[in-house]
Design a protein around this motif. Structure first.
Motif, PDB file in Angstrom:
ATOM      1  N   LEU B 171      35.526  31.493 -12.144  1.00  0.00           N
ATOM      2  CA  LEU B 171      35.990  30.397 -11.279  1.00  0.00           C
ATOM      3  C   LEU B 171      37.031  29.531 -11.984  1.00  0.00           C
ATOM      4  O   LEU B 171      36.799  29.069 -13.110  1.00  0.00           O
ATOM      5  N   PHE B 172      38.148  29.321 -11.315  1.00  0.00           N
ATOM      6  CA  PHE B 172      39.199  28.430 -11.804  1.00  0.00           C
ATOM      7  C   PHE B 172      39.201  27.217 -10.874  1.00  0.00           C
ATOM      8  O   PHE B 172      39.538  27.348  -9.701  1.00  0.00           O
ATOM      9  N   SER B 173      38.850  26.060 -11.405  1.00  0.00           N
ATOM     10  CA  SER B 173      38.809  24.853 -10.553  1.00  0.00           C
ATOM     11  C   SER B 173      39.999  23.960 -10.846  1.00  0.00           C
ATOM     12  O   SER B 173      40.236  23.589 -11.994  1.00  0.00           O
ATOM     13  N   LEU B 174      40.717  23.628  -9.786  1.00  0.00           N
ATOM     14  CA  LEU B 174      41.857  22.712  -9.895  1.00  0.00           C
ATOM     15  C   LEU B 174      41.440  21.371  -9.302  1.00  0.00           C
ATOM     16  O   LEU B 174      40.440  21.298  -8.584  1.00  0.00           O
ATOM     17  N   PRO B 175      42.193  20.315  -9.579  1.00  0.00           N
ATOM     18  CA  PRO B 175      41.862  19.035  -8.945  1.00  0.00           C
ATOM     19  C   PRO B 175      41.793  19.202  -7.420  1.00  0.00           C
ATOM     20  O   PRO B 175      42.578  19.971  -6.842  1.00  0.00           O
ATOM     21  N   VAL B 176      40.886  18.497  -6.792  1.00  0.00           N
ATOM     22  CA  VAL B 176      40.597  18.710  -5.374  1.00  0.00           C
ATOM     23  C   VAL B 176      41.793  18.567  -4.444  1.00  0.00           C
ATOM     24  O   VAL B 176      41.830  19.144  -3.369  1.00  0.00           O
ATOM     25  N   THR B 177      42.777  17.804  -4.880  1.00  0.00           N
ATOM     26  CA  THR B 177      43.911  17.544  -3.993  1.00  0.00           C
ATOM     27  C   THR B 177      44.971  18.652  -4.037  1.00  0.00           C
ATOM     28  O   THR B 177      45.943  18.615  -3.277  1.00  0.00           O
ATOM     29  N   MET B 178      44.783  19.635  -4.904  1.00  0.00           N
ATOM     30  CA  MET B 178      45.826  20.645  -5.072  1.00  0.00           C
ATOM     31  C   MET B 178      45.943  21.557  -3.855  1.00  0.00           C
ATOM     32  O   MET B 178      44.954  21.939  -3.246  1.00  0.00           O
ATOM     33  N   GLU B 179      47.197  21.922  -3.563  1.00  0.00           N
ATOM     34  CA  GLU B 179      47.471  22.894  -2.500  1.00  0.00           C
ATOM     35  C   GLU B 179      47.242  24.294  -3.065  1.00  0.00           C
ATOM     36  O   GLU B 179      47.788  24.640  -4.107  1.00  0.00           O
TER      37      GLU B 179
END
Lengths: 116, 224
Positions: B171-179
């Motif tokens: 799993l690669f998690s980016l900040p929630v606001t990322m497109e």
């Protein structure tokens, strides 16, 4: 001659600044594009020595932003690339490209060349 | 399968070249620091010859800096060596933690790399039968996509979920606001397909499901 050195490799740029100071060339240092923009906004530098590859902004993009603030600013690019942008001038832009590791005497010769 | 192998050859060469270019850039930076520091020591020596006081603290700090950069160089060369040896055996049982660790370290040489949090390599993790070089290529591409999405000031969190009997979720998690609508790119999807890896996107998470073994890999092994 007022010089600004811009590179995210802090040890490299600090050492270069010391060696230039020993040769009576005073240089400011900036470790990021934003820091460089802020310093160029406040100080009329003659020459900027820019790393080509920096986090967040390329040296080429930074050049555009710095020139917008100071159209007379001369640029010397320093690159760690292995090929393509080795030492020499870019005939299209008249900017100078130097390859790492630098030869301090060549750098000073180029600084004098562009400042004059 | 031949198309897949052609794709792998082309993409593999591109990946090898890209990583080598970034490593050479890193090594040049290291040598540039050592070069400037030894140049500074020469400058100090010249001044001492002219009768100026030589500050021992300056020599000590130069020596320390050179030692640090040499160590940085050794670490880089060790990573380069591990990367190069990934192609020795095309298909093999691979510890995903080790592979991820090395891939993240290699990707950090990119000028646009963001901060990455990874789990510590776990030697007890069940290995996957895969092509380590191509899997590294896939993960590297995902990392590049993530870095370009979050920027150099951003952060990417990576973790494993190994509760599945048939494979491991990465799993690669980016900040929630990322497109994340452009993910996966065609090339990433194709690289995953070749390895029998499934990609899903959930909110701002990219999930790679990596099977412990797959028909595609077994078939590929018989051709290589």
């Amino acid at each position: 001659m007022k010089v600004i050195l811009v590179d995210d490799e802090q040890k490299f740029i600090n050492m270069l600044e010391k060696r230039l100071a020993m040769r009576q060339i005073q240089a400011d240092v900036a470790f990021t594009g934003d820091e460089a923009i802020e310093k160029v906004r406040n100080t009329p530098y003659d020459v900027a020595v820019l790393d080509i590859k920096m986090p967040g902004i390329s040296g080429l993009q930074l050049k555009k932003e710095l020139r917008a603030l100071n159209p007379n600013l001369k640029i010397i690019f320093v690159t760690g690339h292995g090929a393509g942008l080795e030492s020499g001038e870019d005939p299209a832009e008249n900017d100078i490209y130097l390859s790492k590791p630098l030869d301090i005497d060549i750098l000073i010769a180029k600084l004098n060349q562009v400042a004059n | 399968m031949n198309d897949a192998i052609n794709f792998m050859n082309i993409e593999g060469l591109k990946f090898f070249g890209r990583v080598n270019a970034s490593i050479s850039h890193e090594l040049k930076n290291i040598l540039a620091i050592i070069s400037e520091t030894t140049g500074f020591l020469n400058d100090l020596t010249e001044l001492a010859k002219q009768g100026k006081d030589l500050k021992l603290s300056l020599i000590e700090s130069c020596s320390k800096s050179i030692a640090e950069e040499i160590q940085r160089g050794f670490t880089t060369i060790k990573q380069m060596n591990s990367f190069a040896h990934n192609v020795d055996v095309p298909i093999k049982e691979t510890n995903l933690g080790d592979l991820l660790d090395l891939t993240v370290k290699l990707s950090k040489f990119l000028s646009f790399a963001s901060t990455v949090h990874t789990p510590a390599p776990d030697q007890k993790m069940k290995p996957v039968l895969t092509c380590p070089f191509l899997l590294q290529n896939l993960i590297y591409q995902v990392l590049c996509f993530a870095y370009e999405s979050v920027g150099p000031e951003g952060k990417v969190d990576i973790c494993f979920n190994s509760k599945d009997d048939n494979g491991i979720h990465l799993l690669f998690s980016l900040p929630v606001t990322m497109e994340t609508k452009d993910f996966p790119t065609e090339k990433i999807q194709k690289s995953a397909d070749v390895l029998g890896i499934a990609i899903t996107v959930k909110n701002s998470e990219f999930i790679l499901w990596i099977p412990f073994s797959s028909d595609k890999i077994t078939q590929m092994a018989s051709l290589l």
